[in-house]
Design an enzyme around this catalytic site. Structure first.
Site, PDB file in Angstrom:
ATOM      1  N   LYS A 287       3.655  19.334 -14.743  1.00  0.00           N
ATOM      2  CA  LYS A 287       3.571  20.348 -15.809  1.00  0.00           C
ATOM      3  C   LYS A 287       2.416  21.300 -15.563  1.00  0.00           C
ATOM      4  O   LYS A 287       2.067  22.111 -16.415  1.00  0.00           O
ATOM      5  CB  LYS A 287       3.357  19.665 -17.161  1.00  0.00           C
ATOM      6  CG  LYS A 287       4.426  18.656 -17.526  1.00  0.00           C
ATOM      7  CD  LYS A 287       4.048  18.012 -18.871  1.00  0.00           C
ATOM      8  CE  LYS A 287       4.915  16.783 -19.126  1.00  0.00           C
ATOM      9  NZ  LYS A 287       4.362  15.975 -20.233  1.00  0.00           N
TER      10      LYS A 287
ATOM     11  N   ARG B 166       1.592   1.250   2.540  1.00  0.00           N
ATOM     12  CA  ARG B 166       0.521   0.280   2.722  1.00  0.00           C
ATOM     13  C   ARG B 166      -0.631   0.450   1.749  1.00  0.00           C
ATOM     14  O   ARG B 166      -1.086  -0.519   1.140  1.00  0.00           O
ATOM     15  CB  ARG B 166      -0.044   0.372   4.153  1.00  0.00           C
ATOM     16  CG  ARG B 166       0.746  -0.379   5.185  1.00  0.00           C
ATOM     17  CD  ARG B 166       0.694   0.335   6.510  1.00  0.00           C
ATOM     18  NE  ARG B 166       1.439   1.582   6.377  1.00  0.00           N
ATOM     19  CZ  ARG B 166       2.744   1.669   6.581  1.00  0.00           C
ATOM     20  NH1 ARG B 166       3.407   0.648   6.986  1.00  0.00           N
ATOM     21  NH2 ARG B 166       3.388   2.804   6.389  1.00  0.00           N
ATOM     22  N   THR B 167      -1.145   1.644   1.644  1.00  0.00           N
ATOM     23  CA  THR B 167      -2.360   1.821   0.848  1.00  0.00           C
ATOM     24  C   THR B 167      -2.084   1.471  -0.613  1.00  0.00           C
ATOM     25  O   THR B 167      -2.831   0.733  -1.252  1.00  0.00           O
ATOM     26  CB  THR B 167      -2.882   3.263   0.987  1.00  0.00           C
ATOM     27  OG1 THR B 167      -3.049   3.538   2.375  1.00  0.00           O
ATOM     28  CG2 THR B 167      -4.223   3.436   0.289  1.00  0.00           C
TER      29      THR B 167
ATOM     30  N   HIS C 225      -9.913   8.510   5.439  1.00  0.00           N
ATOM     31  CA  HIS C 225      -9.179   7.380   4.863  1.00  0.00           C
ATOM     32  C   HIS C 225     -10.069   6.134   5.043  1.00  0.00           C
ATOM     33  O   HIS C 225      -9.794   5.272   5.862  1.00  0.00           O
ATOM     34  CB  HIS C 225      -7.844   7.237   5.594  1.00  0.00           C
ATOM     35  CG  HIS C 225      -6.854   6.342   4.928  1.00  0.00           C
ATOM     36  ND1 HIS C 225      -7.118   5.617   3.783  1.00  0.00           N
ATOM     37  CD2 HIS C 225      -5.565   6.047   5.259  1.00  0.00           C
ATOM     38  CE1 HIS C 225      -6.037   4.928   3.453  1.00  0.00           C
ATOM     39  NE2 HIS C 225      -5.088   5.167   4.335  1.00  0.00           N
TER      40      HIS C 225
ATOM     41  N   ARG D   9      -4.861   9.233  -3.671  1.00  0.00           N
ATOM     42  CA  ARG D   9      -4.381   9.840  -2.424  1.00  0.00           C
ATOM     43  C   ARG D   9      -3.871  11.228  -2.760  1.00  0.00           C
ATOM     44  O   ARG D   9      -3.115  11.403  -3.711  1.00  0.00           O
ATOM     45  CB  ARG D   9      -3.266   9.019  -1.789  1.00  0.00           C
ATOM     46  CG  ARG D   9      -2.598   9.782  -0.639  1.00  0.00           C
ATOM     47  CD  ARG D   9      -1.705   8.943   0.200  1.00  0.00           C
ATOM     48  NE  ARG D   9      -2.494   8.032   1.023  1.00  0.00           N
ATOM     49  CZ  ARG D   9      -1.958   7.254   1.957  1.00  0.00           C
ATOM     50  NH1 ARG D   9      -0.645   7.283   2.169  1.00  0.00           N
ATOM     51  NH2 ARG D   9      -2.725   6.459   2.680  1.00  0.00           N
TER      52      ARG D   9
HETATM   53  C1  NCD Z   1      -2.073   6.434   7.301  1.00  0.00           C
HETATM   54  C2  NCD Z   1      -2.358   7.587   6.376  1.00  0.00           C
HETATM   55  O1  NCD Z   1      -1.751   7.709   5.311  1.00  0.00           O
HETATM   56  O2  NCD Z   1      -3.237   8.353   6.724  1.00  0.00           O
HETATM   57  N1  NCD Z   1      -1.241   5.487   6.695  1.00  0.00           N
HETATM   58  C3  NCD Z   1      -1.833   4.394   6.145  1.00  0.00           C
HETATM   59  O3  NCD Z   1      -2.447   4.481   5.102  1.00  0.00           O
HETATM   60  N2  NCD Z   1      -1.725   3.251   6.817  1.00  0.00           N
HETATM   61  C4  NCD Z   1      -1.568   6.834   8.629  1.00  0.00           C
HETATM   62  C5  NCD Z   1      -0.463   7.825   8.701  1.00  0.00           C
HETATM   63  O4  NCD Z   1       0.157   8.202   7.718  1.00  0.00           O
HETATM   64  O5  NCD Z   1      -0.204   8.218   9.836  1.00  0.00           O
END
Ligand code: NCD
Length: 301
Positions: free
Chosen positions: A84, A55-56, A133, A105
């Site tokens: 590396k 999703r992100t 997040h 991320r």
């Molecule tokens: C979440 C995350 O990555 O923190 N996912 C997301 O971005 N929708 C939730 C999760 O992984 O549980």
């Protein structure tokens, strides 16, 4: 909406309440009216994903492209210089000369802050370990506000992995600033970290705790479910998270809103999907206009 001074979004607390409201208003306008698909043409977003994401990563790419931006990046650090031995800060120093904005991320809490320390372009935390997040929170708030028309005074229950789940952390921090009442529902091992509890308490909102949703469900407006973050669990931890099912929701208000950041595993039964109170697919769709609003906010003007 001018006058924005925020350059990075590392924590939801980097945005003041009126800045959050401005993003939500802007996203609502985008959702209602659409935007010119060339607004941010010529700019490039770099999506650096050191951890799995559907999703992100895809919704930021979709949001950027809908505004006319180009998108570069990686979703598998094994195929980047990190394999590396390149440091995160060197990677960011390099990528900032290729892009006008970075979404990062990373599995380590605090990685986004470290990266932002060397970035000359806006940096968005797309999840740093179990900590935060913030853009997930923005579309969670958007979905709640879209449904109830407000955030204050709502009774929100968090069920799931509240210790290692960053989505629940950021949302609790935000809701506590908007006057919601929070209930943390989880087995003892998955109750939120003390620093999150302390931050929320410092904002003076009522909180409660429960072990199971059934105990508190009748009094909730929103039930925010999240998955066990097993990849972050220390060895030996094996708590159970019994599923939220449609049968369980018989105890809940007819106006309950059930949210989940997704992906779901066993904690939210598929039979809830047919219940009109299920809001999680609408929530995920809201990720695109909200992230468009975030990109605009950081890059326009
Ligand atoms: C979440 C995350 O990555 O923190 N996912 C997301 O971005 N929708 C939730 C999760 O992984 O549980």
């Amino acid at each position: 909406m001018g006058g924005m001074i925020v350059k990075n979004i590392l924590s939801i607390d980097d945005l003041a309440n009126d800045e959050i409201s401005a993003v939500l208003d802007n996203a609502a306008r985008i959702k209602r009216e659409g935007v010119r698909g060339t607004e941010l043409a010529g700019r490039i977003a770099a999506l650096l994903f050191f951890e799995p994401s559907t999703r992100t990563r895809l919704s930021f790419a979709s949001a950027a492209q809908r505004l006319g931006m180009g998108v570069i990046g990686f979703d598998d650090p094994a195929l980047s210089g990190a394999a590396k031995g390149e440091s995160l800060t060197d990677t960011v120093r390099v990528v900032q000369s290729y892009a006008e904005l970075i979404v990062l991320r990373h599995p380590r809490a605090g990685a986004a802050h470290e990266a932002a320390g060397v970035a000359a372009v806006p940096l968005v935390n797309g999840g740093d370990g179990g900590r935060e997040h913030p853009t997930q929170t923005l579309y969670d708030l958007f979905t709640v506000r879209e449904r109830f028309g407000r955030l204050d005074g709502l009774r929100v229950g968090f069920y799931g992995d509240l210790r290692f789940g960053r989505a629940a952390n950021s949302l609790a921090l935000a809701l506590s600033r908007f006057g919601a009442e929070l209930t943390w529902i989880a087995p003892a091992d998955l109750q939120p970290a003390e620093e999150v509890v302390a931050a929320v308490h410092g904002r003076g909102v009522p909180t409660a705790r429960a072990e199971e949703p059934a105990e508190v469900l009748p009094g909730l407006d929103v039930l925010y479910v999240s998955r066990p973050q097993r990849e972050r669990w220390p060895a030996g931890l094996a708590p159970e998270l019994p599923p939220v099912t449609r049968a369980l929701l018989r105890r809940a208000s007819e106006d309950l809103l059930v949210l989940h950041p997704l992906p779901r595993t066993g904690e939210l039964a598929v039979d809830v999907d047919a219940d009109p109170r299920a809001g999680y697919f609408q929530q995920v769709a809201n990720g695109v206009p909200v992230r468009m609003a975030v990109l605009r906010q950081l890059l326009s003007g």
